[in-house]
Design a protein around this motif. Structure first.
Motif, PDB file in Angstrom:
ATOM      1  N   UNK A  27       0.787  -1.143   0.071  1.00 31.37           N
ATOM      2  CA  UNK A  27       0.005  -0.081   0.012  1.00 31.37           C
ATOM      3  C   UNK A  27       0.819   1.390  -0.172  1.00 31.37           C
ATOM      4  N   UNK A  28       0.464   2.218  -0.990  1.00 30.99           N
ATOM      5  CA  UNK A  28       1.506   3.418  -0.960  1.00 30.99           C
ATOM      6  C   UNK A  28       1.315   4.183   0.514  1.00 30.99           C
ATOM      7  N   UNK A  29       2.520   4.566   0.901  1.00 32.79           N
ATOM      8  CA  UNK A  29       2.603   5.475   2.265  1.00 32.79           C
ATOM      9  C   UNK A  29       2.054   6.982   1.918  1.00 32.79           C
ATOM     10  N   UNK A  30       0.896   7.201   2.613  1.00 36.36           N
ATOM     11  CA  UNK A  30       0.403   8.650   2.435  1.00 36.36           C
ATOM     12  C   UNK A  30       1.044   9.870   2.993  1.00 36.36           C
ATOM     13  N   UNK A  31       1.716  10.774   2.292  1.00 37.65           N
ATOM     14  CA  UNK A  31       2.628  11.984   2.681  1.00 37.65           C
ATOM     15  C   UNK A  31       1.924  12.911   3.138  1.00 37.65           C
TER      16      UNK A  31
END
Length: 276
Positions: A27-31
């Motif tokens: 899952x992409x890391x939310x910046x």
């Protein structure tokens, strides 16, 4: 931010940037703003050579000199970073912009921009926190409608200004690896957009002066997965500066290279053309 291809018109004409390699299954890391390395943002003068081409040996087209100024200022009583753009092609200045970012989280406080296309001038002014904006000049009707539709969307939470990407994207936490997801918006878009940036690995570039640039190699589809285009960035780890960019869209390439020194004319000739 885009004559050169600048972000607002480019967004309306193209689906920029798509990855040639699959993103991580994780899952992409939310910046969020707290993830940004704002300590690396500093006053600077940067110049890039930008041009279109069809691949190695094909010759270059539409060369543009893109110059950027980054300065720390107080604007209307608020500590801010101000980023200015000036894009020049063989016919003169084709794009300028002045974007004011809050120093605390680089939220966009205001932006003024102009473009010249085929002798026609277009401009925009926005104040995102108030959802205020205006478009002036000879905008194509579809572009004007899209631009004006985004004025209210500017108030919809925090986002990073896509127009300032060459300055602000290097601040993302690439040391985490994998895929980073960040909310982006630029004038000319109907609403903010989640965009994924994937760290493909590391690359080392060698400068003519012997300097080594140890870089993160970062790739994005610019919010259009499967669109058949991509952008790749070589981001120097030490300076947090984009030193190289390769884009591919619509069967053509666009390349950007950081110049070793910023372009400026220090000794202009006298107005009468005579040397003193």
């Amino acid at each position: 931010m885009r004559a050169s291809v600048t972000r607002p018109l480019l967004f309306l004409a193209l689906a920029l940037s798509a990855a040639a390699l699959p993103a991580s299954a994780a899952e992409p890391y939310r910046v969020t703003p707290s993830d940004l390395h704002l300590e690396h943002l500093r006053p600077a003068q940067l110049s890039y050579l930008v041009y279109m081409h069809a691949g190695p040996g094909s010759g270059i087209k539409r060369p543009v000199l893109a110059s950027f100024s980054v300065s720390r200022q107080t604007v209307d009583g608020t500590p801010a970073w101000v980023i200015t753009h000036a894009w020049e092609d063989p016919d003169g200045t084709v794009h300028t912009a002045r974007t004011v970012h809050a120093a605390s989280d680089i939220a966009t406080l205001s932006q003024d921009a102009t473009w010249m296309r085929s002798g026609q001038r277009m401009s925009s002014h926005v104040v995102p926190a108030r959802g205020e904006g205006r478009a002036e000049g000879e905008w194509p009707e579809a572009a004007r409608q899209c631009l004006e539709a985004g004025f209210q969307a500017m108030q919809d939470g925090w986002w990073m200004n896509w127009h300032s990407d060459l300055t602000l994207l290097p601040l993302l936490p690439y040391e985490k690896g994998g895929t980073l997801r960040i909310r982006l918006f630029d004038v000319g878009m109907p609403a903010p957009l989640d965009v994924d940036y994937t760290v493909l690995g590391e690359r080392t570039l060698a400068g003519a002066d012997g300097r080594r640039y140890d870089c993160w190699l970062v790739e994005t589809e610019s919010g259009n997965p499967g669109g058949g285009a991509f952008q790749r960035f070589w981001i120097d780890k030490a300076s947090r500066v984009v030193v190289k960019e390769e884009d591919n869209f619509n069967g053509q390439y666009r390349s950007k290279y950081l110049l070793a020194v910023p372009v400026s004319l220090e000794f202009p000739a006298p107005e009468d053309g005579k040397q003193g």
